[in-house]
Design a protein around this motif. Sequence first.
Motif, PDB file in Angstrom:
ATOM      1  N   ASP A  29      18.486  32.742  55.643  1.00  0.00           N
ATOM      2  CA  ASP A  29      18.926  32.843  54.260  1.00  0.00           C
ATOM      3  C   ASP A  29      18.620  34.216  53.644  1.00  0.00           C
ATOM      4  N   CYS A  30      18.303  35.193  54.499  1.00  0.00           N
ATOM      5  CA  CYS A  30      17.859  36.504  53.999  1.00  0.00           C
ATOM      6  C   CYS A  30      18.967  37.191  53.183  1.00  0.00           C
ATOM      7  N   ALA A  31      18.594  37.725  51.995  1.00  0.00           N
ATOM      8  CA  ALA A  31      19.560  38.377  51.118  1.00  0.00           C
ATOM      9  C   ALA A  31      19.729  39.861  51.468  1.00  0.00           C
ATOM     10  N   GLY A  32      18.937  40.356  52.428  1.00  0.00           N
ATOM     11  CA  GLY A  32      19.046  41.758  52.848  1.00  0.00           C
ATOM     12  C   GLY A  32      18.693  42.735  51.735  1.00  0.00           C
ATOM     13  N   CYS A  33      17.680  42.420  50.931  1.00  0.00           N
ATOM     14  CA  CYS A  33      17.279  43.305  49.819  1.00  0.00           C
ATOM     15  C   CYS A  33      16.991  44.715  50.350  1.00  0.00           C
ATOM     16  N   HIS A  34      17.423  45.730  49.612  1.00  0.00           N
ATOM     17  CA  HIS A  34      17.187  47.083  50.106  1.00  0.00           C
ATOM     18  C   HIS A  34      15.706  47.451  50.017  1.00  0.00           C
ATOM     19  N   ASN A  35      14.973  46.793  49.103  1.00  0.00           N
ATOM     20  CA  ASN A  35      13.531  47.061  49.022  1.00  0.00           C
ATOM     21  C   ASN A  35      12.751  45.863  49.589  1.00  0.00           C
ATOM     22  N   CYS A  36      13.084  45.484  50.798  1.00  0.00           N
ATOM     23  CA  CYS A  36      12.460  44.311  51.441  1.00  0.00           C
ATOM     24  C   CYS A  36      10.928  44.435  51.440  1.00  0.00           C
ATOM     25  N   MET A  69       6.647  43.344  75.260  1.00  0.00           N
ATOM     26  CA  MET A  69       5.833  42.154  75.540  1.00  0.00           C
ATOM     27  C   MET A  69       5.403  42.095  77.019  1.00  0.00           C
ATOM     28  N   ARG A  70       4.069  41.954  77.216  1.00  0.00           N
ATOM     29  CA  ARG A  70       3.561  41.896  78.577  1.00  0.00           C
ATOM     30  C   ARG A  70       3.262  40.463  78.997  1.00  0.00           C
ATOM     31  N   GLU A  71       2.841  39.629  78.029  1.00  0.00           N
ATOM     32  CA  GLU A  71       2.499  38.243  78.372  1.00  0.00           C
ATOM     33  C   GLU A  71       3.346  37.319  77.520  1.00  0.00           C
ATOM     34  N   MET A  72       4.138  36.483  78.175  1.00  0.00           N
ATOM     35  CA  MET A  72       5.127  35.693  77.471  1.00  0.00           C
ATOM     36  C   MET A  72       4.515  34.610  76.576  1.00  0.00           C
ATOM     37  N   ASP A  73       3.249  34.210  76.882  1.00  0.00           N
ATOM     38  CA  ASP A  73       2.677  33.107  76.099  1.00  0.00           C
ATOM     39  C   ASP A  73       1.800  33.596  74.946  1.00  0.00           C
ATOM     40  N   SER A  74       1.892  34.865  74.599  1.00  0.00           N
ATOM     41  CA  SER A  74       1.055  35.377  73.509  1.00  0.00           C
ATOM     42  C   SER A  74       1.928  35.877  72.370  1.00  0.00           C
ATOM     43  N   LEU A  75       1.930  35.169  71.277  1.00  0.00           N
ATOM     44  CA  LEU A  75       2.713  35.596  70.125  1.00  0.00           C
ATOM     45  C   LEU A  75       1.915  36.604  69.307  1.00  0.00           C
ATOM     46  N   PHE A  76       2.597  37.251  68.382  1.00  0.00           N
ATOM     47  CA  PHE A  76       1.956  38.292  67.573  1.00  0.00           C
ATOM     48  C   PHE A  76       1.265  37.637  66.375  1.00  0.00           C
ATOM     49  N   PHE A  77      -0.048  37.622  66.401  1.00  0.00           N
ATOM     50  CA  PHE A  77      -0.809  37.069  65.282  1.00  0.00           C
ATOM     51  C   PHE A  77      -1.775  38.141  64.782  1.00  0.00           C
ATOM     52  N   GLN A  78      -1.225  39.144  64.119  1.00  0.00           N
ATOM     53  CA  GLN A  78      -2.078  40.232  63.648  1.00  0.00           C
ATOM     54  C   GLN A  78      -2.004  40.424  62.136  1.00  0.00           C
ATOM     55  N   CYS A  79      -1.385  39.502  61.443  1.00  0.00           N
ATOM     56  CA  CYS A  79      -1.293  39.592  59.983  1.00  0.00           C
ATOM     57  C   CYS A  79      -2.692  39.475  59.373  1.00  0.00           C
ATOM     58  N   MET A  80      -2.958  40.234  58.326  1.00  0.00           N
ATOM     59  CA  MET A  80      -4.283  40.215  57.693  1.00  0.00           C
ATOM     60  C   MET A  80      -4.386  39.133  56.622  1.00  0.00           C
ATOM     61  N   GLY A  81      -3.305  38.438  56.399  1.00  0.00           N
ATOM     62  CA  GLY A  81      -3.347  37.304  55.472  1.00  0.00           C
ATOM     63  C   GLY A  81      -3.520  37.703  54.018  1.00  0.00           C
ATOM     64  N   CYS A  82      -2.937  38.837  53.611  1.00  0.00           N
ATOM     65  CA  CYS A  82      -3.108  39.263  52.215  1.00  0.00           C
ATOM     66  C   CYS A  82      -2.129  38.536  51.280  1.00  0.00           C
ATOM     67  N   PHE A  83      -1.127  37.890  51.831  1.00  0.00           N
ATOM     68  CA  PHE A  83      -0.120  37.115  51.087  1.00  0.00           C
ATOM     69  C   PHE A  83       0.849  37.976  50.283  1.00  0.00           C
ATOM     70  N   SER A  84       0.740  39.291  50.375  1.00  0.00           N
ATOM     71  CA  SER A  84       1.599  40.146  49.567  1.00  0.00           C
ATOM     72  C   SER A  84       3.074  39.868  49.842  1.00  0.00           C
ATOM     73  N   CYS A  85       3.480  39.910  51.114  1.00  0.00           N
ATOM     74  CA  CYS A  85       4.902  39.722  51.431  1.00  0.00           C
ATOM     75  C   CYS A  85       5.331  38.293  51.135  1.00  0.00           C
ATOM     76  N   VAL A  86       4.424  37.350  51.389  1.00  0.00           N
ATOM     77  CA  VAL A  86       4.769  35.941  51.175  1.00  0.00           C
ATOM     78  C   VAL A  86       5.078  35.691  49.695  1.00  0.00           C
ATOM     79  N   GLN A  87       4.259  36.251  48.829  1.00  0.00           N
ATOM     80  CA  GLN A  87       4.432  36.010  47.390  1.00  0.00           C
ATOM     81  C   GLN A  87       5.606  36.786  46.799  1.00  0.00           C
ATOM     82  N   CYS A 120       8.553  37.920  48.432  1.00  0.00           N
ATOM     83  CA  CYS A 120       9.912  37.745  48.955  1.00  0.00           C
ATOM     84  C   CYS A 120      10.734  36.965  47.917  1.00  0.00           C
ATOM     85  N   THR A 121      11.825  37.563  47.466  1.00  0.00           N
ATOM     86  CA  THR A 121      12.587  36.962  46.353  1.00  0.00           C
ATOM     87  C   THR A 121      13.187  35.604  46.727  1.00  0.00           C
TER      88      THR A 121
END
Length: 469
Positions: A30-37, A57-75, A77-78
């Motif tokens: 549902d992304c609106a493609g905002c220019h200031n994402c 990707m070197r290991e197929m069973d390891s997903l990227f979990f490096q977010c610092m959890g600041c919630f900035s992007c989560v809060q 996103c329009t």
Amino acid sequence: MPDKYHIKTRPVPPRRPRIGRCGVVDWREDCAGCHNCVKRDCVFDRYREEAAYIRDMREMDSLFFQCMGCFSCVQQCTKGLLSLSLNPVYERLGNGYWTPQMIETTWTQAETARIPVSGAGYRGPFSGTGFDSMWTDMSEIVRPTRDGIHGREYISTAVDIGRKPALLQFEADAARDRLPPLVDIPIPMIIDMMPQGYRLPNLPAVFKVVAAQTGTIAIVDYNEWDLLGNDLEQYLPNLAAYIGPSAPAPAAGMLRKMRLVEVGDGDRLEQRIAELKAVNPDIVVAVRIDLDAHGVERGIELAGEPYIEALHLVADVNGSELNSGSPRFVKDMLRQVHTSLVQRGIRNEVTLIAGGGIALAEHMAKQIICGADLVSVNLPLLIALECTLCRQCNDGLSCRAGIREIDTDYGVGRMTNLVAAWHDQLIEVMGAMGIRDVRRLRGEAGRALFYEELEEATFGKLFGKRRNG
Ligand code: SF4
Ligand code: SF4
């Protein structure tokens, strides 16, 4: 003025994909493609890193979990398309005592040698069990001495291991008696043997180099001495052989080059110590005591013996009393030994080394406040090598972190970084407490707050004593 103690460090990146706590789930449909994402505004640049991670990707069973959890992007996103998720692999790290956070922070320190910064405030419980039931008094943090603790100011973290005479007697301007030998190390930490089950054969050779580079001492079981490699000679001043209660002593030539040796508690203790001293009168002999139901009493009893120089009191890996249904914690047992020796007026004569449950730099400072002169550390150094404490090696299975295959350079770099980060944190704590010498920190219980004592003082009159308090 002597040179400042300084550990040389360098970044040592991990060999395996990082196991972080948080990841972002991105519902792109549902992304609106905002220019200031908002993704471009991540101050940690995690979206770009994630794209690169997926590309290589070197290991197929390891997903990227490096977010610092600041919630900035989560809060921001329009369309509310972003949400945080917790990594189930992260949450399974360690055990009840060695929490995922402890393991992750150890990995970061081993990689960067930097003091961990949690940011975003502390949202955990006010107190907990073990070392979390005491707080250090940071009220001196505003003093100017705090400003230069890593620069101009000199805060000593050096300690002596050995017996100190209660008083000095002089004759013709010289000490009348020969002073007992002392081992001085620049940091109140020695490297202990790995607990049974975690004794991977390539670790002692790494420990010996780390001990030499950081100026401390590594205890190695004399039964595993051949794992130390052929270039042993130059490392002997930074090695201490552990000799079990019925094991033979090391060769005389080797003993003469060591500064410290450790013997297991048992029969003929005085005689065994005398035999070692007969070979090398300048060696310090520590006695290893298991902190089981009799450990505290045994420590107090032995400390009063004139032939005892240092006691190494060791709890289990979680800091709990050994073989007990309702175990006491190592800091409480150390406090009991320390206080008893103070009351008998003999505390200064013997060195107490505390082992078991030391998982973070703050534990080192807290254990010293509880009465230890220094601590011994083992598991954090294994965790520094990306160990997840899965305990597979404990069960004789293969190591998923590939620790048997590490090269010495990587192992030494990661462990040295961790020791350096702990040293910096100890200086931070001491600077904040206004203490310039770690020897002054020993037993300074007035510089700490203990939850049990506060609870007793506050609520004891109303509700009585805690049953298990
Ligand atoms: S929550 Fe914060 S750290 Fe995580 S991806 Fe979003 S902006 Fe970056
Ligand atoms: S990762 Fe698991 S198997 Fe490997 S050393 Fe650590 S606890 Fe042992």
